[in-house]
Write a protein that holds these residues in place. Structure first.
Motif, PDB file in Angstrom:
ATOM      1  N   MET A 119      -3.537  10.880  -5.955  1.00  0.00           N
ATOM      2  CA  MET A 119      -3.082  11.187  -4.312  1.00  0.00           C
ATOM      3  C   MET A 119      -3.924  12.472  -3.260  1.00  0.00           C
ATOM      4  N   SER A 144      -6.195  13.877  -3.196  1.00  0.00           N
ATOM      5  CA  SER A 144      -7.932  14.084  -2.012  1.00  0.00           C
ATOM      6  C   SER A 144      -7.338  13.069  -1.211  1.00  0.00           C
ATOM      7  N   GLN A 145      -6.612  12.698  -1.023  1.00  0.00           N
ATOM      8  CA  GLN A 145      -7.131  11.043  -0.056  1.00  0.00           C
ATOM      9  C   GLN A 145      -5.595  11.614   0.742  1.00  0.00           C
ATOM     10  N   ALA A 175       0.658   6.914   3.262  1.00  0.00           N
ATOM     11  CA  ALA A 175      -0.023   6.512   1.666  1.00  0.00           C
ATOM     12  C   ALA A 175       0.654   6.213   0.769  1.00  0.00           C
ATOM     13  N   ASN A 232      -0.516   3.471  -1.703  1.00  0.00           N
ATOM     14  CA  ASN A 232      -0.722   3.491  -3.359  1.00  0.00           C
ATOM     15  C   ASN A 232       0.522   2.425  -3.945  1.00  0.00           C
TER      16      ASN A 232
END
Ligand SMILES: Cc1cc2nc3c(=O)[nH]c(=O)nc-3n(C[C@H](O)[C@H](O)[C@H](O)COP(=O)(O)OP(=O)(O)OC[C@H]3O[C@@H](n4cnc5c(N)ncnc54)[C@H](O)[C@@H]3O)c2cc1C
Length: 569
Positions: free
Chosen positions: A74, A76-77, A141, A145
Motif C-alpha cells: 500500500m 505507493s497508494q 485507504a 483495502n
C-alpha cells in the motif's frame, strides 16, 4: 468467511462467529484487519462512527510505518495521498505566519522522497522515507483495502457493547450506534483498538500508568483544534511554502499542518489556563487564527474540537487471556514527534501475524503473551520520546520582545531561531525512533545482550542482533531487500551458508510455517555478518542469527511458538 447464526453451548443464539473481533476502526483496527485479511483470518471490525475520520488528526506517517505499508502493498497508494507530489514538506517556525520566519527544516517532497530513498545510507538506509499525510486519508485507504478481503467484515455504525471470555472463546455483544439493535458475536480473540476511552480497557479494569497533566506554554494543556479552509493563505503568505507552520509568540502558540496543499489546514492552538474554549464560537475561531497567523484572510471553519496535550500514558497491561488492547487504548501520547498513530500501527502489525499463526494452529497459543512483552516497552519508550520533544519545544518561552522591531528584536529572533532549528532537527529527523524499536527482552528473539545498539532518537545504528529491524539495503535502484522477503518467515543467507539455510527452512516448513530462503550476494551483505544466517519474522524483525543451526526445531519453537509436527491441535 464469517459464518452466521451458529449456536453455542451457552443458550444465547450467536449470530456472528468469527476468529477475531476488533473494536475500533481507527488506524490500529484497520491495519489489523489488513494483516488478518492478507492471511485469510476471518475478522469483524466494528466502530460506532458512520465512516472513517472526518478530522485530519495525525499528520505524519513515519518511515517505519511506510515500510509496513510497502510490505502489505500500500505504500505507493498512501504516498499519493495528502499533499500534491511536489508540495514542500518543510517544518517552519514564525513569530506569526505573516511576520518573521525564525527557523526551518527543509525536507523532501513526496516526489523527491520516492527518487532519493534508494541513494540514502546510514541511519536513513530504508525502503521508504516518511510521508506527510493526514490520518483521515490513510484511514480511508486502509478501510478500502481491508474491505477487499472476503474474510473481513467492517461494520461502521456498530460498537462493542460488552464481552465475557471463557477459556475457549470470547462472547461479545455489538450494538448499533443508535442502540436500537444488538447482535451476539462469538470470537476466538478480541482486540480493543477502541481509542483513548477504550471500553475494552475499562471492562478489563486496566489503568493507564505514566504521567499526565504536564503544563507548558505549548504542547501542555488544552488545545483548540480548527479544521479549516483558507485558500487565500498562499496568496498572502510571504515566505516559502511549508507543510507544518508553527507560530511562536507570547500571545498564541500554534501548529498548523497543510492537509491537501490547496487550502485545507489542521490548526491547533494552545489555550491559556484562564480561557474556556468550550464556549468559543465561530468568531473566536477566526480571532484565534488571526492571532497566530497575523493574517486577516477569510477562513471557512470545517470543524472545531478541544483536546489535551501533555499525556505520556501507557496501560499497565496489554492482555487479559483472549483479549488485547492496542493503539491509543494502550498508550496515549502528546503528538510531538508524531508517534501515536505510528505506534498504533506497530501494535497492529505485531498482533496480526501472531494471531494468524495461533488461529491457524501453527503456533502455540502462548505466542500471544509475547505481544505485551514486546509492545508495552515500546509504548513506554515512544511516549517517553514524545514527552522529550514536547519539553524541547513547549518549554521554550516566547516573550513579547521576540516581536520587537529593530536590533533588539532581531537579536532575540536570531537566538530563538538557533533554539528552534536545533529543536526541529531533534523532533522531525528521527530515524532512531522510527527504526530503532527493539524486542530484546522478548522470549521470542535470540538477542545478544553484548551487541544491543544504542537507542537514540536522531541516529539509527543498523544491527542484525536479533530483536531489531532487519538492516535494510537496496538490491537494485528500485528493489529493496524488503521487497524480496517472504510475507511470513525468511531465512536470509549468502551462498556460503545456503545449504544450512535450506535445512533450517525445511525444518520450519515441516512445522507448517511458511518459510523461504533468500540468498543475498555476498558483496551486498554487510561485513560483520559474514557467513551468518538470519531468521527474519513476518514483521521484518530479526529473530535469530548464527552460522549453523544445531537445533533447528528449537529455534522455530522459540521464535514462532511452532508446535512439533506430531503435536495435537
Ligand atoms: C492533534 C493531533 C495530532 C496528532 N498527530 C499525530 C501524528 O502526526 N502522528 C501520529 O503518529 N499520531 C498523531 N496523533 C495521534 C493519533 O491521532 C492517534 O494516536 C491515533 O488515532 C490512534 O489510533 P487508534 O486506532 O489506536 O485509535 P483511534 O484513532 O482513536 O480509533 C479508535 C476508534 O475506536 C472507536 N470506538 C470507540 N469506542 C468503541 C466501541 N465501544 N466499539 C467499537 N469501536 C469503538 C472510535 O470511534 C474510533 O474510531 C495526533 C493526535 C492529535 C489529537
Amino acid at each position: 468467511m464469517i459464518s452466521s447464526t451458529a449456536t453455542t453451548h451457552h443458550r444465547t443464539p450467536i449470530e456472528i462467529q468469527v476468529d477475531v473481533l476488533v473494536a475500533g476502526a481507527g488506524p490500529c483496527g484497520l491495519m489489523l484487519a489488513n494483516e488478518l485479511g492478507l492471511r485469510g483470518v476471518p475478522c469483524l471490525v466494528v466502530d460506532p462512527k458512520a465512516t472513517t475520520a472526518f478530522n485530519p488528526q495525525a499528520n505524519a506517517t513515519q518511515a517505519r510505518t511506510m515500510e509496513h505499508f510497502r510490505r502489505i502493498g500500500m505504500s505507493s497508494q498512501i504516498r499519493a495521498l495528502g499533499l500534491p507530489a511536489e508540495h514542500p514538506t518543510d517544518i517552519a517556525y514564525f513569530t506569526r505566519f505573516a511576520k518573521h520566519e525564525l527557523a526551518r527544516l527543509r525536507l523532501p517532497t513526496a516526489e523527491q522522497a520516492t527518487r532519493q530513498i534508494s541513494k540514502m545510507s546510514g541511519s536513513w538506509s530504508a525502503a521508504e522515507l516518511p510521508h506527510r499525510v493526514s490520518q483521515k486519508f490513510v484511514e480511508a485507504a486502509l478501510r478500502t483495502n481491508a474491505e477487499r478481503f472476503a474474510t473481513n467484515q467492517i461494520r461502521f455504525g456498530w460498537r462493542l457493547k460488552e464481552f465475557v471470555q471463557t477459556p475457549e472463546c470470547v462472547h461479545a455483544v455489538i450494538e448499533s450506534a443508535d442502540g436500537s439493535s444488538s447482535i451476539p458475536v462469538q470470537a476466538k480473540y478480541l482486540v480493543g483498538a477502541d481509542g483513548a476511552r477504550s471500553r475494552v480497557r475499562a471492562q478489563l479494569g486496566i489503568e493507564y500508568g505514566g504521567a499526565t497533566g504536564f503544563q507548558r506554554q505549548f504542547m501542555g494543556g488544552k488545545m483548540f483544534a480548527i479544521y479549516l479552509r483558507a485558500p487565500d493563505f498562499y496568496k498572502f503568505f510571504p515566505h516559502d511554502i511549508a507543510w507544518m507552520y508553527v507560530s511562536v509568540n507570547h500571545e498564541r502558540r500554534v501548529f498548523m499542518a497543510s492537509v491537501d496543499g490547496r487550502g485545507e489546514f489542521a490548526f491547533h492552538a494552545a489555550v491559556h489556563p484562564d480561557e474556556t474554549p468550550e464556549s468559543w464560537t465561530h468568531e473566536d475561531a477566526l480571532r484565534i487564527f488571526r492571532e497566530a497567523s497575523g493574517m486577516d484572510i477569510p477562513i471557512e471553519v470545517l470543524s472545531t474540537g478541544i483536546w489535551i496535550a501533555g499525556h505520556s500514558l501507557v496501560a499497565g497491561k496489554y492482555q487479559e487471556d483472549r483479549v488485547f488492547i492496542a493503539g491509543d487504548a494502550a498508550h496515549l501520547f502528546t503528538p510531538t514527534g508524531g508517534l501515536g498513530y505510528n505506534t498504533a500501527v506497530g501494535d497492529a502489525v505485531n498482533l496480526g501475524w501472531k494471531l494468524a499463526s495461533v488461529i491457524k494452529g501453527l503456533s502455540h497459543p502462548s505466542l500471544m503473551d509475547s505481544y505485551e512483552m514486546e509492545r508495552r516497552p515500546i509504548g513506554i519508550r515512544n511516549t517517553g520520546y514524545a514527552k522529550h520533544f514536547a519539553d524541547s519545544v513547549g518549554l521554550f518561552a516566547a516573550t513579547e520582545d521576540l516581536e520587537l522591531a529593530g536590533p533588539t528584536g532581531d537579536n532575540l529572533r536570531r537566538l530563538a531561531g538557533e533554539v528552534l532549528n536545533a529543536h526541529a532537527r531533534r523532533e522531525f529527523n528521527i530515524p532512531g525512533v522510527t527504526f530503532g524499536e527493539r524486542y530484546d527482552a522478548s522470549p521470542l528473539v535470540f538477542s545478544d545482550p553484548m551487541d544491543i545498539p544504542l537507542d537514540s532518537a536522531n541516529e539509527y545504528l543498523p544491527s542484525s542482533n536479533p530483536g531489531g529491524r532487519l538492516p535494510h539495503f537496496w538490491l537494485s535502484e528500485s528493489c529493496s531487500l524488503y521487497d524480496k522477503l517472504n510475507f511470513e518467515w525468511t531465512v536470509l543467507c549468502t551462498e556460503q551458508s545456503s545449504r544450512h539455510a535450506a535445512q533450517l527452512a525445511a525444518e520450519g516448513r515441516a512445522a507448517g510455517l511458511s518459510v523461504e530462503v533468500l540468498v543475498i550476494p555476498a558483496q551486498l551483505w554487510s561485513a560483520p555478518d559474514d557467513g551468518r544466517m538470519l531468521v527474519v519474522r513476518p514483521d521484518q524483525m530479526v529473530a535469530w542469527r548464527g552460522t549453523a543451526a544445531a537445533h533447528p526445531r528449537e529455534i522455530w519453537a522459540r521464535v514462532a511458538g511452532a508446535r512439533p509436527a506430531s503435536s495435537p491441535g
